[in-house]
Design an enzyme around this catalytic site. Structure first.
Site, PDB file in Angstrom:
ATOM      1  CE1 TYR A   1      -2.847  -3.167   0.589  1.00  0.00           C
ATOM      2  CE2 TYR A   1      -3.238  -2.495   2.842  1.00  0.00           C
ATOM      3  CZ  TYR A   1      -3.434  -3.393   1.815  1.00  0.00           C
ATOM      4  OH  TYR A   1      -4.220  -4.493   2.021  1.00  0.00           O
TER       5      TYR A   1
ATOM      6  CG  HIS B   1      -0.300  -8.619   0.400  1.00  0.00           C
ATOM      7  ND1 HIS B   1      -0.012  -7.287   0.588  1.00  0.00           N
ATOM      8  CD2 HIS B   1      -1.628  -8.645   0.103  1.00  0.00           C
ATOM      9  CE1 HIS B   1      -1.109  -6.569   0.400  1.00  0.00           C
ATOM     10  NE2 HIS B   1      -2.101  -7.361   0.093  1.00  0.00           N
TER      11      HIS B   1
HETATM   12  N1  LIG Z   1      -4.993  -8.921   1.943  1.00  0.00           N
HETATM   13  C1  LIG Z   1      -5.394  -8.400   0.795  1.00  0.00           C
HETATM   14  O1  LIG Z   1      -5.027  -8.847  -0.307  1.00  0.00           O
HETATM   15  C2  LIG Z   1      -6.317  -7.233   0.818  1.00  0.00           C
HETATM   16  C3  LIG Z   1      -6.998  -6.864  -0.347  1.00  0.00           C
HETATM   17  C4  LIG Z   1      -7.859  -5.773  -0.292  1.00  0.00           C
HETATM   18  C5  LIG Z   1      -8.023  -5.088   0.892  1.00  0.00           C
HETATM   19  N2  LIG Z   1      -7.329  -5.445   2.025  1.00  0.00           N
HETATM   20  C6  LIG Z   1      -7.493  -4.720   3.303  1.00  0.00           C
HETATM   21  O2  LIG Z   1      -8.858  -4.718   3.641  1.00  0.00           O
HETATM   22  C7  LIG Z   1      -9.308  -3.374   3.790  1.00  0.00           C
HETATM   23  C8  LIG Z   1     -10.771  -3.250   3.431  1.00  0.00           C
HETATM   24  O3  LIG Z   1     -10.996  -3.649   2.113  1.00  0.00           O
HETATM   25  P1  LIG Z   1     -11.316  -2.623   0.949  1.00  0.00           P
HETATM   26  O4  LIG Z   1     -10.808  -1.294   1.326  1.00  0.00           O
HETATM   27  O5  LIG Z   1     -10.831  -3.216  -0.301  1.00  0.00           O
HETATM   28  O6  LIG Z   1     -12.907  -2.632   0.845  1.00  0.00           O
HETATM   29  P2  LIG Z   1     -14.133  -2.369   1.882  1.00  0.00           P
HETATM   30  O7  LIG Z   1     -13.631  -2.002   3.212  1.00  0.00           O
HETATM   31  O8  LIG Z   1     -15.069  -3.503   1.728  1.00  0.00           O
HETATM   32  O9  LIG Z   1     -14.859  -1.149   1.190  1.00  0.00           O
HETATM   33  C9  LIG Z   1     -14.322   0.127   1.141  1.00  0.00           C
HETATM   34  C10 LIG Z   1     -15.311   0.998   0.379  1.00  0.00           C
HETATM   35  O10 LIG Z   1     -16.529   1.069   1.109  1.00  0.00           O
HETATM   36  C11 LIG Z   1     -16.884   2.416   1.363  1.00  0.00           C
HETATM   37  N3  LIG Z   1     -17.432   2.455   2.730  1.00  0.00           N
HETATM   38  C12 LIG Z   1     -16.775   2.288   3.895  1.00  0.00           C
HETATM   39  N4  LIG Z   1     -17.626   2.354   4.935  1.00  0.00           N
HETATM   40  C13 LIG Z   1     -18.865   2.570   4.419  1.00  0.00           C
HETATM   41  C14 LIG Z   1     -20.138   2.745   4.985  1.00  0.00           C
HETATM   42  N5  LIG Z   1     -20.331   2.702   6.307  1.00  0.00           N
HETATM   43  N6  LIG Z   1     -21.193   2.964   4.146  1.00  0.00           N
HETATM   44  C15 LIG Z   1     -21.016   3.006   2.808  1.00  0.00           C
HETATM   45  N7  LIG Z   1     -19.816   2.842   2.208  1.00  0.00           N
HETATM   46  C16 LIG Z   1     -18.737   2.635   3.009  1.00  0.00           C
HETATM   47  C17 LIG Z   1     -15.587   3.189   1.218  1.00  0.00           C
HETATM   48  O11 LIG Z   1     -15.837   4.476   0.737  1.00  0.00           O
HETATM   49  P3  LIG Z   1     -15.256   5.803   1.462  1.00  0.00           P
HETATM   50  O12 LIG Z   1     -13.784   5.596   1.673  1.00  0.00           O
HETATM   51  O13 LIG Z   1     -15.587   6.859   0.477  1.00  0.00           O
HETATM   52  O14 LIG Z   1     -16.019   5.902   2.749  1.00  0.00           O
HETATM   53  C18 LIG Z   1     -14.817   2.383   0.178  1.00  0.00           C
HETATM   54  O15 LIG Z   1     -15.224   2.775  -1.131  1.00  0.00           O
HETATM   55  C19 LIG Z   1      -8.352  -2.588   2.894  1.00  0.00           C
HETATM   56  O16 LIG Z   1      -8.382  -1.219   3.140  1.00  0.00           O
HETATM   57  C20 LIG Z   1      -7.048  -3.259   3.219  1.00  0.00           C
HETATM   58  O17 LIG Z   1      -6.539  -2.812   4.471  1.00  0.00           O
HETATM   59  C21 LIG Z   1      -6.501  -6.523   1.995  1.00  0.00           C
END
Ligand SMILES: NC(=O)c1ccc[n+]([C@@H]2O[C@H](COP(=O)([O-])OP(=O)(O)OC[C@H]3O[C@@H](n4cnc5c(N)ncnc54)[C@H](OP(=O)(O)O)[C@@H]3O)[C@@H](O)[C@H]2O)c1
Length: 269
Positions: A48, A106
């Site tokens: 990241y 990862h």
């Molecule tokens: N290990 C891996 O390969 C891997 C892969 C992907 C992600 N991750 C980790 O997992 C974390 C979470 O996954 P992600 O960021 O991909 O997706 P997520 O948390 O499922 O979704 C994030 C999205 O949801 C929106 N959101 C957040 N809270 C909300 C709410 N209460 N109501 C409506 N919309 C909302 C955010 O928009 P806004 O920001 O505009 O609020 C953003 O667009 C990542 O940040 C990362 O740390 C790990």
């Protein structure tokens, strides 16, 4: 903060802040604000490019280090034992920390077993307090169990109401591996936050659809790390522990499972 126990006795909070796509001062601010609001887990990764900002946010929060669960991950550029060893020290330096709580591989890599040896060594040295993997599907996971000395304590996987992974969660729990959900809101790629089933259930509890989707996972003992760049949503995503979904509500959400990924890159390993 409600938490689950890892196989080594450590506790891991059920809710944390994901930081993918947060960088620079915005990342510092979101980490700091989240911790001040009550979050106690922050998820980052070398991939990241924001470990420095995450470390700065932790320091600016004023919350004692010992109260915070910090996860980071090493990845493809460190695909050997020696490189993985060096990468762990790089992460600690970037974060400005003497240890991380959880260090993950990862993704599955051919060199995964030797990279993981460096994680096992860092665990023995106290540089990391727990170790695990990420994006290891059933096949990769079963093979990996035969290749490691310390079984992974966590497998961080895409998990949300449309991809629930109940069987895999049970299988891993029997081996001492806890499921942690990335994209617990399906990255807002879908109608998750307006889904009629979630909206209806939410209305009965005075909650929004996103909160119902996250509650469904934490009620199954899955740690979730939603990411947001909005303070109001930070608060919303944390407010999961003052309501309980009934068995009937859980079942109507179970019926939404499509049992397939929304992220085709996860099929490419
Ligand atoms: N290990 C891996 O390969 C891997 C892969 C992907 C992600 N991750 C980790 O997992 C974390 C979470 O996954 P992600 O960021 O991909 O997706 P997520 O948390 O499922 O979704 C994030 C999205 O949801 C929106 N959101 C957040 N809270 C909300 C709410 N209460 N109501 C409506 N919309 C909302 C955010 O928009 P806004 O920001 O505009 O609020 C953003 O667009 C990542 O940040 C990362 O740390 C790990």
């Amino acid at each position: 903060m409600e938490s689950i126990q890892l196989s080594n006795g450590m506790t891991m909070p059920l809710i944390g802040l994901g930081t993918w796509d947060l960088n620079g001062q915005e990342c510092v601010k979101m980490v700091k604000t989240a911790l001040q609001l009550g979050y106690r887990l922050v998820d980052t990764a070398q991939m990241y490019g924001n470990e420095q900002a995450v470390g700065e946010g932790i320091r600016q929060s004023g919350i004692p280090r010992s109260e915070i669960f910090v996860t980071t991950k090493i990845y493809r550029p460190s695909a050997s034992y020696e490189k993985a060893r060096a990468a762990i020290d790089v992460s600690l330096a970037r974060l400005g920390l003497t240890y991380v709580d959880l260090l993950l591989l990862h993704e599955p890599y051919q060199a995964g077993p030797q990279m993981y040896r460096a994680l096992e060594e860092a665990y023995a040295q106290g540089k990391v307090h727990a170790i695990g993997i990420s994006n290891y599907d059933e096949n990769w996971y079963r093979t990996f169990l035969k290749q490691c000395t310390i079984k992974p304590m966590v497998n961080q996987l895409e998990t949300h109401i449309f991809y629930q992974r109940a069987n895999f969660q049970r299988e891993m729990a029997a081996e001492g591996t806890m499921l942690q959900a990335w994209a617990p809101l399906a990255q807002a790629k879908t109608n998750l936050t307006t889904h009629p089933v979630l909206v209806r259930i939410g209305q009965a509890h005075g909650k929004r659809a996103a909160q119902v989707a996250l509650r469904f996972l934490v009620q199954r003992g899955i740690s979730v790390i939603p990411k947001t760049r909005h303070e109001a949503r930070l608060k919303e995503n944390l407010a999961l522990f003052d309501f309980t979904l009934s068995d009937a509500e859980m079942q109507s959400i179970e019926a939404l499972d499509q049992a397939k990924t929304f992220f085709p890159w996860t099929l490419a390993f």
